[in-house]
Enzyme design. Structure first.
Site, PDB file in Angstrom:
ATOM      1  N   ASN A   1       0.806  -1.218   0.000  1.00  0.00           N
ATOM      2  CA  ASN A   1       0.000   0.000   0.000  1.00  0.00           C
ATOM      3  C   ASN A   1       0.845   1.276   0.000  1.00  0.00           C
ATOM      4  OD1 ASN A   1       0.356  -1.363   2.632  1.00  0.00           O
ATOM      5  ND2 ASN A   1      -0.362   0.594   3.439  1.00  0.00           N
TER       6      ASN A   1
ATOM      7  N   CYS B   1      -2.590   4.874   7.979  1.00  0.00           N
ATOM      8  CA  CYS B   1      -2.699   4.339   9.336  1.00  0.00           C
ATOM      9  C   CYS B   1      -1.591   4.867  10.239  1.00  0.00           C
ATOM     10  CB  CYS B   1      -2.621   2.829   9.318  1.00  0.00           C
ATOM     11  SG  CYS B   1      -3.672   2.120   8.083  1.00  0.00           S
TER      12      CYS B   1
HETATM   13  C1  LIG Z   1      -6.164  -0.288   3.759  1.00  0.00           C
HETATM   14  C2  LIG Z   1      -5.412  -1.556   3.922  1.00  0.00           C
HETATM   15  C3  LIG Z   1      -5.712  -2.434   4.961  1.00  0.00           C
HETATM   16  C4  LIG Z   1      -6.738  -2.122   6.014  1.00  0.00           C
HETATM   17  O1  LIG Z   1      -8.033  -2.140   5.480  1.00  0.00           O
HETATM   18  P1  LIG Z   1      -9.294  -1.775   6.410  1.00  0.00           P
HETATM   19  O2  LIG Z   1     -10.457  -2.386   5.691  1.00  0.00           O
HETATM   20  O3  LIG Z   1      -9.333  -0.287   6.404  1.00  0.00           O
HETATM   21  O4  LIG Z   1      -9.062  -2.362   7.728  1.00  0.00           O
HETATM   22  C5  LIG Z   1      -4.998  -3.609   5.048  1.00  0.00           C
HETATM   23  N1  LIG Z   1      -4.053  -3.917   4.159  1.00  0.00           N
HETATM   24  C6  LIG Z   1      -3.742  -3.099   3.118  1.00  0.00           C
HETATM   25  C7  LIG Z   1      -2.681  -3.504   2.148  1.00  0.00           C
HETATM   26  C8  LIG Z   1      -4.404  -1.886   2.978  1.00  0.00           C
HETATM   27  O5  LIG Z   1      -4.080  -1.075   1.979  1.00  0.00           O
END
Ligand SMILES: *Cc1c(COP(=O)(O)O)cnc(C)c1O
Length: 392
Positions: free
Chosen positions: A148, A321
């Site tokens: 991400n 995050c």
């Molecule tokens: C956004 C994201 C998450 C978390 O997703 P949520 O549904 O917001 O808990 C986990 N892993 C990756 C790679 C992400 O981009």
């Protein structure tokens, strides 16, 4: 101008439209026997089938959760609790999402064995150390499909194959890749996979764990027999219906939109790298179609993000995050950057509403902002003592 699609996406109006009746008209509880309940149950199972089909899984292999975070917690802790401390041994990549890393860190504190798998400077899993780790009795491996932050996309099939050769299950967090690449869990050898809706123009607060029948886990949330006993609690029908619609739309649009995004991505990268002492983080080609992660020497990524924001451009430093913490990103440290290099990084993540003009505009503003900040930055060395640096 929104350039933070990796953090979340707007809900597609076509998704919202199919969700609305489940709040006010078809609001039954899918566990009820009455006609309202049956209607909800039908919507639930249709959505499950649609999403499962899109990844070539069986409907019974898909468990809906409240987020991708929960899905990752479920498979990792569920596996640990099912196997017990003596058997369980989880290996995770050092660039996995915080929800994976903090889950296994917690398991480690509870006495479970965990191995961390290093990546190279592009963020690709290091095959040599992975092979070595697999010689230990690893039971489950987790490697994020598309990262991400830096956008690096792993060779998932190869990793899955190596896991299976050593009797380990393979889990992948495919949140950023689902809806961007065709994914076939069967042929790719994926034993479990985490996805969510809000990174693909669906609603927030709904995710899913694909989990192959061969991989047995313990549930984390106990109560009724919802979700095959894997996740108790009344199902969020409207969001699940919206998730399925988002998946359906992505399937249709993924190919053309993917090509378009790659063009915009490469244009932004090209323009940014014309700036002095600018570098691309992550792999130049094995990367998500919408990810641009840049690093500028002698600057704080956060300062650039704030200045761009003042100009109406929403980018991001680090992942959503962790961007409120002062710690440099664990992903950027894992690819070998020094803390000050990591702090000089920022991410643009592109999406549906970005046009070519948007990207040209953003590139120009970025050049201006970096120039201005460097002029006033105490981090900028005088031109005589600027040491030569390698570009990659
Ligand atoms: C956004 C994201 C998450 C978390 O997703 P949520 O549904 O917001 O808990 C986990 N892993 C990756 C790679 C992400 O981009």
């Amino acid at each position: 101008m929104y350039l933070d699609y990796a953090a979340t996406t707007p809900t597609d109006p076509r998704v919202l439209e199919v969700m609305l009746p489940y709040f006010t008209k078809s609001y039954g509880n899918a566990s009820s026997m009455n006609s309202f309940g049956r209607e909800a149950k039908e919507a639930l199972e249709e959505s499950r089938k649609r999403i499962a089909d899109s990844m070539n899984a069986e409907a019974e292999e898909l468990v809906f959760t409240g987020s991708a975070t929960e899905a990752n917690n479920l498979v990792l802790k569920g596996h640990a609790f099912r196997e017990g401390r003596s058997r369980c041994h989880i290996a995770v990549s050092t660039i996995d999402h915080d929800c994976v890393l903090n889950s296994v860190k917690w398991l480690e504190e509870q006495g479970f064995r965990v191995t961390y798998l290093p990546v190279d400077s592009y963020g690709l899993l290091r095959v040599d150390s992975f092979r070595k780790a697999l010689e230990e009795d690893i039971t489950l491996v987790s490697v994020v499909y598309g990262n991400n932050e830096i956008g690096t996309v792993q060779q998932v099939e190869e990793i899955a194959k190596m896991c299976h050769e050593h009797g380990a299950f393979f889990h992948t967090d495919a949140v950023q890749s689902f809806g961007k690449f065709p994914i076939d869990v069967e042929s790719m050898g994926i034993d479990s996979m985490t996805v969510n809706a809000h990174k693909m123009y669906g609603p927030k607060g709904v995710g899913a764990l694909y989990i192959s029948g061969n991989l047995k886990i313990a549930p984390l949330i106990h109560g009724g027999s919802h979700e095959f006993g894997m996740r108790a609690g009344t199902e969020n029908i409207s969001s699940i219906v919206g998730f399925a619609k988002a998946v359906e739309l992505r399937e249709k649009e993924m190919e053309t939109e993917g090509k378009r995004l790659c063009r915009l991505r490469d244009r932004l990268i090209e323009a940014a790298l014309e700036i002095d002492d600018a570098y691309l983080n992550g792999h130049p080609t094995m990367r998500l179609p919408n990810n641009v992660n840049l690093r500028f020497s002698h600057l704080e990524g956060e300062a650039v993000v704030l200045d761009l924001d003042a100009e109406g451009i929403a980018a991001s430093s680090g992942s959503a995050c962790s961007s409120t913490s002062l710690e440099p990103s664990h992903v950027l440290l894992a690819i070998g950057l020094r803390p000050e290099e990591a702090r000089g990084s920022l991410r643009f993540s592109l999406g549906k509403q970005n046009s070519e003009e948007d990207i040209e505009f953003s590139a120009r503003r970025l050049v201006d902002v970096v120039e201005r900040l460097r002029r006033i930055s105490p981090l900028t060395p005088k031109s005589t003592d600027r040491s030569p640096q390698l570009k990659h």
